[in-house]
Design an enzyme around this catalytic site. Structure first.
Site, PDB file in Angstrom:
ATOM      1  N   LYS A  65       0.729  -1.231   0.069  1.00 57.21           N
ATOM      2  CA  LYS A  65       0.017  -0.062  -0.158  1.00 57.21           C
ATOM      3  C   LYS A  65       1.076   1.280  -0.033  1.00 57.21           C
ATOM      4  CE  LYS A  65      -3.533   2.746   0.836  1.00 57.21           C
ATOM      5  NZ  LYS A  65      -4.402   2.377   2.462  1.00 57.21           N
ATOM      6  N   HIS A 163      -5.458  10.673   7.480  1.00 59.24           N
ATOM      7  CA  HIS A 163      -6.425   9.438   8.262  1.00 59.24           C
ATOM      8  C   HIS A 163      -7.276  10.141   9.262  1.00 59.24           C
ATOM      9  CE1 HIS A 163      -3.638   7.313   5.961  1.00 59.24           C
ATOM     10  NE2 HIS A 163      -2.669   7.194   6.600  1.00 59.24           N
TER      11      HIS A 163
END
Length: 292
Positions: A65, A163
């Site tokens: 990722k 995030h």
């Protein structure tokens, strides 16, 4: 000597590296725990996105990722998989400050960012080119969990956060100066490309297709039974409030996670084309984003 795709054993674990963030553990839970019949066993390494970006540049894992921003440097060795990543709407990075203000207030100021090869940084630079006359000053790279305390304590003038910080920055007494995703969506009409899943081209086209199907299956299994992934998610969520973890998953795991689709690919090409025009990344070749 690296084994070829033909001689590499199907039973050999694949090395895969992703973050401990709730969206990644949610997406990969079923695969990581052997609940997908016939899927290769993954050898998982947890690392923050700045670390996995560097790993990709060094070719250190089979599957990773990474930030979409790092693709121009790694697509010769890695293929972009059409699933498992993070794109969406209303989920972009934020610029935070101690006091309310306007974009022009950042001129010449010090800004903390999580990485200079992150999608967040590209979005920030494209926003600043439009909105900050004269440009910002010093860019300081900090681990993302250190950015809000640094802004709060006056160590930097502003911070670019990603995030779960979208849900928690008020706890630090901070203010949102600008939403990079909102700027991107208003100027392009496209979803916000954040994190990509890439796999080594040397695995071969057939195995890359199998990996993509494994990841899609893992995503669907997580959606079908969200409670199955909860222990894995909370184990690695760094003491995150479970409600924040749920918000995080709800924001970053969506239809683009199952398949990039036309809009997803358009968003990725749009980001990297605009960034190349600003001299932030190397230009992509016409077939660079082609899957197996």
């Amino acid at each position: 000597m690296t084994p070829s795709a033909e001689t590499q054993s199907a039973a050999q674990p694949l090395t895969i590296s992703y973050s401990p963030c709730p969206n990644d553990t949610f997406v990969f839970d079923a695969w990581a725990h052997g609940r997908i019949p016939g899927a290769p066993a993954p050898d998982v390494t947890f690392a923050d996105i700045d670390i996995t970006n560097g790993m990709a540049e060094r070719g250190e894992s089979d599957v990773l990722k990474v930030s979409y921003a790092v693709l121009p440097w790694v697509l010769e060795e890695y293929a972009l998989l059409p699933c498992g990543g993070a794109l969406g709407r209303g989920c972009g990075p934020l610029v935070l400050t101690r006091e309310p203000g306007a974009a022009k207030d950042l001129a010449g100021k010090t800004v903390a960012v999580p990485s200079e090869r992150s999608t967040a940084y590209l979005l920030f630079r494209l926003w600043a080119a439009d909105e900050v006359p004269g440009g910002v000053g010093e860019i300081r790279v900090l681990p993302f969990h250190e950015i809000m305390p640094a802004v709060r304590d006056g160590l930097v003038d502003a911070g670019l956060v990603i995030h779960e910080a979208r849900f928690t920055y008020q706890n630090y007494g901070l203010h949102c100066l600008a939403d990079m995703g909102q700027h991107w969506e208003l100027t392009t009409g496209l979803p916000i490309p954040l994190g990509a899943i890439i796999a080594k081209r040397s695995l071969g086209a057939e195995r890359l297709r199998e990996l993509a199907e494994t990841i899609r299956t893992s995503v669907r299994m997580a959606w079908d039974d969200p409670e199955a992934s909860r222990p894995y998610v909370l184990e690695h969520a760094q003491e995150m409030d479970p409600r924040v973890a749920d918000q995080h998953i709800g924001l970053y795991v969506n239809e683009f996670t199952a398949d990039l689709g036309e809009d997803g690919y358009a968003a990725v090409r749009g980001l990297l084309t605009r960034a190349a025009a600003e001299g932030l990344v190397p230009p992509l070749g016409p077939d660079a984003l082609e899957f197996a």
